[in-house]
Design an enzyme around this catalytic site. Structure first.
Site, PDB file in Angstrom:
ATOM      1  N   GLY A  94       0.859  -1.092  -0.197  1.00 25.61           N
ATOM      2  CA  GLY A  94       0.105  -0.013  -0.234  1.00 25.61           C
ATOM      3  C   GLY A  94       0.804   1.267  -0.224  1.00 25.61           C
ATOM      4  O   GLY A  94       2.035   1.058   0.428  1.00 25.61           O
ATOM      5  N   GLY A 142      -0.131  -4.473   1.034  1.00 24.19           N
ATOM      6  CA  GLY A 142      -1.331  -4.522   0.418  1.00 24.19           C
ATOM      7  C   GLY A 142      -1.725  -5.417  -0.957  1.00 24.19           C
ATOM      8  O   GLY A 142      -2.711  -5.835  -0.962  1.00 24.19           O
ATOM      9  N   GLU A 165       6.092  -5.772   7.617  1.00 22.27           N
ATOM     10  CA  GLU A 165       5.799  -4.518   8.690  1.00 22.27           C
ATOM     11  C   GLU A 165       6.353  -4.398   9.719  1.00 22.27           C
ATOM     12  O   GLU A 165       6.543  -3.295  10.404  1.00 22.27           O
ATOM     13  CB  GLU A 165       4.159  -4.628   8.824  1.00 22.27           C
ATOM     14  CG  GLU A 165       3.215  -4.425   7.541  1.00 22.27           C
ATOM     15  CD  GLU A 165       3.146  -5.710   6.597  1.00 22.27           C
ATOM     16  OE1 GLU A 165       2.763  -5.471   5.403  1.00 22.27           O
ATOM     17  OE2 GLU A 165       3.843  -6.816   7.050  1.00 22.27           O
TER      18      GLU A 165
END
Length: 370
Positions: A94, A142, A165
C-alpha cells in the site's frame, strides 16, 4: 506544540506536491492507475503503476471495490482475474508513506485508506465467483491483501512474498491475522515477526499460493482462463493444475525452510515475544542467531502487537480479524514513530501489556463495519 517552521515547510511541500499532481492531471494522456476490463466472460483487474511497483492507493481501491461487486452480481461474468503490469511486481504494498504523512497531519486519509482497503480484502475473501490472483513478481503488504483471501493464487519463479511490517513500526495487516496463523505449525508467526521473504515455488510450498506456474506460461494461462466456456471453480482448478503440471522449474529444490521447520515450531512456541527471543538465544544455532538478530532490529511495539494479533486471529473469521486490524491500524497511526528505526519504546521489556491491549480496544462508532 508543533514546530511552526516545520509546519510552514510541510505546507509548502504539500502545495508543491499539489501543483505537481495538478500538472499530471493537465497533461494530455494520463495512464489510469488501475485497468478494469471485461474480456470474454472474465472481469480483469490490472494494477497499472509499474513505476511504483503497482503500489495500492485509495483511488485504486475506490475503483476496484464497486467493480468487483458488479462483476460478482453480473450473470455475464464468470470469473475475476487480478494481475499487475511491468514484469517486476504484482503489487508491492500500500502507499503507506502517504497514509502515514496524512496520519501525522490529522488528515482522514489514514482512516479512509485502511477502512476501504479492509472492506475490499473482505469482499475478495467472500467473493462467490472464482477469483484468480496472478502474483507474478513482488507481492507484499497491500498486494497480499489483494490476493491471499481469493480462491486461487498463482505464484511464479518471479514471486517474492513478504509481510515486512514489523520493520516499519506496523503489523502484518490486510487480513494477515487470519491467513498467517492458518499456515502450518508456527510458520505464519515466524513470517509475521521476522518479515522473512519467500520466493518462487516456496510461496506455494508455504501455503500462501495455491499454484505454481512458470512466468512465461502466464499469458497462455490467462488466455485459457478467459476462454473457458464454463468457468466453474472445478474447471478453473483443472486449468491451473494442468499449467502447474507443465512447470517443472525448481521442482527438485526443497522448501527453503524445510530443514528449519521443526526448529521454527519449537522456538516460536512461547507465550510471549520475549520468550521467543530467549528460545532463539539459548538455541545457539546459526539459524537461531540470525533470527534473534533480525528481531532485535524490529519495532518492539510492532512485535508485541503482531504476536497478539496472530494469537487472536487464529480463531476469528476474516471479518472479525479485519475489525481488529482496523483498530490496530488507527492505534499505529496515532503513534508517530512510523518508518523510524529509533524505536520508542526501544526494548520489548518497556512495552507494557497494557499499552498493547489498548491498541486492540474498540473504537466505538468509528469501528470498521461491513
Amino acid at each position: 506544540c508543533p514546530h511552526p517552521v516545520l509546519n510552514v515547510s510541510s505546507r509548502l511541500r504539500s502545495l508543491s506536491r499539489l501543483q505537481r499532481i495538478q500538472g499530471h492531471m493537465m497533461s494530455s494522456h494520463v495512464e489510469p492507475e488501475v485497468l478494469l476490463e471485461k474480456v470474454g466472460r472474465a472481469g480483469v483487474i490490472t494494477m497499472n503503476r509499474p513505476k511504483v511497483l503497482n503500489a495500492l492507493n485509495l483511488s485504486m481501491i475506490r475503483q476496484i471495490s464497486p467493480q468487483l461487486k458488479k462483476w460478482e452480481n453480473d450473470t455475464e461474468t464468470d470469473i475475476i482475474i487480478i494481475k499487475g503490469v511491468g514484469g517486476k511486481a504484482f503489487c508491492a504494498g500500500g502507499d503507506i508513506r502517504a497514509v502515514t504523512e496524512a496520519g501525522k497531519l490529522g488528515d482522514s486519509l489514514a482512516q479512509d485508506f485502511f477502512r476501504e482497503e479492509y472492506i475490499l480484502n473482505n469482499a475478495i475473501g467472500t467473493c462467490r465467483k472464482p477469483y484468480i490472483a496472478l502474483i507474478d513478481g513482488i507481492t507484499m503488504g497491500g498486494g497480499v491483501g489483494l490476493s491471499v483471501h481469493g480462491r486461487f493464487r498463482v505464484a511464479t519463479e518471479k514471486t517474492l512474498f513478504a509481510m515486512p511490517e514489523t520493520a516499519i513500526g506496523l503489523f502484518p495487516d490486510v487480513g494477515g491475522g487470519h491467513f498467517l496463523p492458518r499456515l502450518r505449525g508456527k510458520l505464519g508467526l515466524f513470517l509475521a515477526l521476522t518479515g522473512f521473504r519467500l520466493k518462487g515455488r516456496d510461496v506455494q510450498r508455504a501455503g500462501v499460493a495455491t499454484h505454481f506456474v512458470e512466468s512465461k506460461k502466464i499469458p497462455d494461462l490467462e488466455r485459457e482462463l478467459v476462454e473457458l466456456k464454463s468457468s466453474s471453480a472445478e474447471n478453473v482448478s483443472r486449468v491451473l493444475d494442468s499449467y502447474q503440471n507443465q512447470s517443472t522449474l525448481d521442482s527438485e529444490k526443497p522448501f527453503v525452510l524445510h530443514q528449519h521447520m521443526s526448529d521454527i515450531d519449537r522456538l516460536f512456541s512461547s507465550s510471549s515475544v520475549e520468550g521467543i527471543l530467549q528460545n532463539l538465544k539459548a538455541d545457539g544455532s546459526e539459524f537461531s542467531k540470525k533470527q534473534a538478530e533480525i528481531l532485535s532490529k524490529m519495532s518492539p511495539t510492532s512485535l508485541k502487537i503482531t504476536y497478539k494479533q496472530l494469537q487472536a486471529g487464529a480463531s476469528l473469521s476474516l471479518q472479525d480479524v479485519l475489525v481488529m486490524e482496523y483498530r490496530l491500524s488507527q492505534a499505529c497511526m496515532v503513534q508517530t514513530n512510523r518508518l523510524n528505526p529509533k524505536w520508542n519504546p526501544s526494548t520489548l521489556e518497556e512495552v507494557s501489556d497494557q499499552s498493547v491491549d489498548q491498541c486492540f480496544s474498540s473504537l466505538g462508532e468509528k469501528d470498521l463495519t461491513f
